[in-house]
Enzyme design. Structure first.
Site, PDB file in Angstrom:
ATOM      1  N   SER A 258       1.480   1.178  -0.170  1.00 30.86           N
ATOM      2  CA  SER A 258       1.315  -0.301  -0.821  1.00 30.86           C
ATOM      3  C   SER A 258       2.626   0.235  -1.978  1.00 30.86           C
ATOM      4  O   SER A 258       3.327  -0.646  -2.671  1.00 30.86           O
ATOM      5  CB  SER A 258      -0.111  -1.041  -1.633  1.00 30.86           C
ATOM      6  OG  SER A 258      -0.048   0.381  -2.024  1.00 30.86           O
TER       7      SER A 258
ATOM      8  N   LYS B 161      -5.089  -6.678  -7.178  1.00 38.35           N
ATOM      9  CA  LYS B 161      -3.648  -6.519  -8.004  1.00 38.35           C
ATOM     10  C   LYS B 161      -2.538  -7.707  -8.767  1.00 38.35           C
ATOM     11  O   LYS B 161      -2.540  -7.790  -9.730  1.00 38.35           O
ATOM     12  CB  LYS B 161      -3.096  -6.017  -7.098  1.00 38.35           C
ATOM     13  CG  LYS B 161      -3.372  -5.107  -5.898  1.00 38.35           C
ATOM     14  CD  LYS B 161      -1.831  -4.567  -5.133  1.00 38.35           C
ATOM     15  CE  LYS B 161      -2.403  -3.562  -4.280  1.00 38.35           C
ATOM     16  NZ  LYS B 161      -1.740  -3.091  -2.613  1.00 38.35           N
TER      17      LYS B 161
END
Length: 561
Positions: free
Chosen positions: A448, A491
């Site tokens: 990621s 996130k």
């Protein structure tokens, strides 16, 4: 003849007297034992009563335990999900993930109270809340003790009682049966013994418990009817499970996850810790300085820690003859208790070259801002190299004797980044010494960080600053496509708390819920779009003054901009 009859009668009379005296003594002995037992029991009851008359004041942690939903701070989304899962006509089994001290247990209790009052809920007014801690649940692989599922008290075991003496096995209900018709809350469910976990799965399917004993014989007429019924039809265990854990979802067996709705409680923000701190001081009947609260919210990561700090600080103030908690009191507790600062990062004040706000997940629904910084120095000999620090380049996993070494996925992600920059953006890796650093000491595993690293490297090579108010996450393919990643909601929340104004995520991860957040969430499909939104244009007023690169050296090295 008469003499013989009289002799026999006399002998019978004699034995009748002897037997009568025996049973009389036995009866007296039993009565004496009963009197002795009652006398001893009375002494013990007197001791127990005296113990119960002694009571200390209620701990502050008990006083501050949430008694209504408004006192559970920062978990509005989690509570909404719990209501949806448990308060309707078809309540579900639930797994609640989250850090310690954020209200998972209190929420489960309050949700059951609300469900009891809901007319469409199957939970009756008398529905029980049975709580157990998986870390302390005693379990014996021989089946002697299992407080969760239940056990059978076989005749061979001490204390089997009158039925045991008669050779009768006696089933003993476990927590799953005690919770019948109600809610079974298992704290730290990920710590359950694997055999208990498998048995629990079977109970969830059958909604009853079947116990076994080698001493049970279905044809034995001496065994009471109710015990026959238990062995043949099982003990009822129709309940709803709420399992709480601080582990990650991947650490919980897939079989139990597939049977449960998964709900995530998030970590508390510093302002939320401050609310809990003020409330704790109020319930302790102490005033507290605002500066003291500011210190607590910099160190306490959850409500329990905040309450503990308040309690010790109040004790210090009281010893000094004061009823006000000061900043100095709290600082002493912080230093003495060796509390570490909260792992919170804020976005930088200004755009920087080669510096990007990445996003990561380091716990169950726990997001964090992950900084990536890159320097790119022209290499005149064309022998440029890439150095990565702050991550594990290779790690050993497994148990002693059964280990394997694997390459960090973060390192592989960097190689993908260099491939796409080389092919699409004419960035020749051999002409630069590129140093990629992940500050903070936390290992980065997973793809990621792909678009974050690509942006940082491109920024460093081209000398273009990156917008300091932008944070991003996403995997990058060698064709420059942005691929979906996990934990995006956590996130995005971390980016918001860090002060970001714009978050770049893969388009496949975009959800309508992001439209209701007070920051811009952008879904992208290619690395071109990432650069468009993240790099500062030369006309932007916030563009930094960049130290000019040595163009003569770059020309000599064959580097083009």
């Amino acid at each position: 003849m008469d003499y013989a009859v009289n002799a026999i009668s006399l002998i019978q009379f004699f034995f009748a007297i002897v037997i009568g005296l025996y049973f009389l003594n036995l009866l007296k002995s039993q009565q004496g034992n009963r009197v002795a037992v009652e006398r001893e029991s009375k002494k013990e009851m007197d001791k127990l009563q005296r113990l119960r008359e002694v009571s200390l004041t209620e701990p502050l942690s008990e006083k501050t335990r949430p008694s209504n939903f408004s006192e559970i701070v920062g978990q509005d989304d989690g509570l909404k999900a719990l209501r949806a899962a448990l308060c309707g006509p078809n309540p579900q089994h639930v797994l609640v993930y989250g850090p310690p001290g954020v209200g998972k247990t209190a929420a489960a209790r309050l949700i059951l109270d609300e469900a009891r009052r809901n007319p469409v809920s199957p939970f009756a007014a008398a529905a029980k809340f049975i709580e157990m801690d998986a870390t302390t649940a005693r379990f014996d692989e021989r089946g002697i003790a299992d407080p969760l599922i239940g056990t059978v008290h076989d005749p061979i075991y001490q204390g089997a009682g009158a039925m045991g003496v008669a050779g009768i096995p006696q089933p003993k209900a476990g927590a799953v049966t005690k919770a019948h018709g109600g809610l079974l809350f298992i704290d730290e469910i990920g710590e359950l013994h694997h055999i208990q976990m498998n048995k629990l799965l079977k109970v969830l399917e059958d909604r009853k418990v079947f116990l076994e004993s080698s001493y049970y014989n279905s044809e034995d007429t001496n065994i009471p009817t109710h015990i026959h019924d238990i062995f043949q039809n099982g003990l009822p265990a129709d309940f709803r499970l709420v399992g709480a854990t601080t582990k990650l979802p991947q650490d919980i067996p897939p079989a139990i996850r597939s049977r449960c709705v998964e709900i995530f409680f998030r970590p508390l923000a510093s302002d939320e810790v401050a609310r809990i701190t003020y409330n704790a001081a109020k319930k302790a009947d102490f005033a507290i300085e605002d500066s003291a609260v500011d210190v607590i919210k910099k160190y306490a990561t959850n409500g329990r820690e905040a309450v503990n700090i308040v309690q010790i600080s109040a004790g210090i103030a009281l010893n000094d003859g004061s009823h006000k908690i000061t900043k100095a009191d709290v600082e002493w507790v912080i230093n003495f208790g060796q509390y570490a600062p909260r792992p919170e990062r804020k976005v930088p004040d200004k755009p920087q070259v080669g510096f990007v706000n990445g996003l990561a997940v380091y716990g169950p629904n726990v997001g964090a801002v992950m900084e990536i910084e890159v320097s790119a120095v022209p290499n005149l000999q064309g022998t440029g190299k890439m150095t990565i620090t702050g991550v594990v380049e290779e790690e050993e996993i497994g148990a002693p004797g059964r280990t394997m070494r694997r390459k960090s996925m973060a390192k592989g992600s960097m190689e993908n980044v260099m491939t796409i920059l080389s092919n699409n953006y004419k960035v020749d890796p051999s002409k630069y010494d590129i140093h990629i650093n992940f500050p903070g000491g936390g290992p980065v595993d997973g793809p990621s960080a792909g678009i974050t690293a690509a942006t940082a490297i491109y920024s460093a090579v081209k000398g273009i600053p990156v917008d300091n108010t932008v944070a991003m996450t996403g995997e990058i393919s060698i064709r420059g496509l942005v691929k979906p990643v996990g934990g995006v909601s956590a996130k995005v929340m971390a980016a918001k708390l860090a002060g970001a104004k714009k978050v770049i995520i893969p388009k496949d991860n975009w959800q309508e819920i992001f439209e209701r957040m007070d920051l811009e969430v952008i879904g992208v499909e290619t690395i071109d779009e990432v650069f468009k939104h993240a790099l500062v244009k030369s006309s932007d007023s916030v563009r930094l003054e960049i130290v000019p690169l040595n163009t003569e050296l770059m020309t000599a090295a064959g580097v083009t901009m």
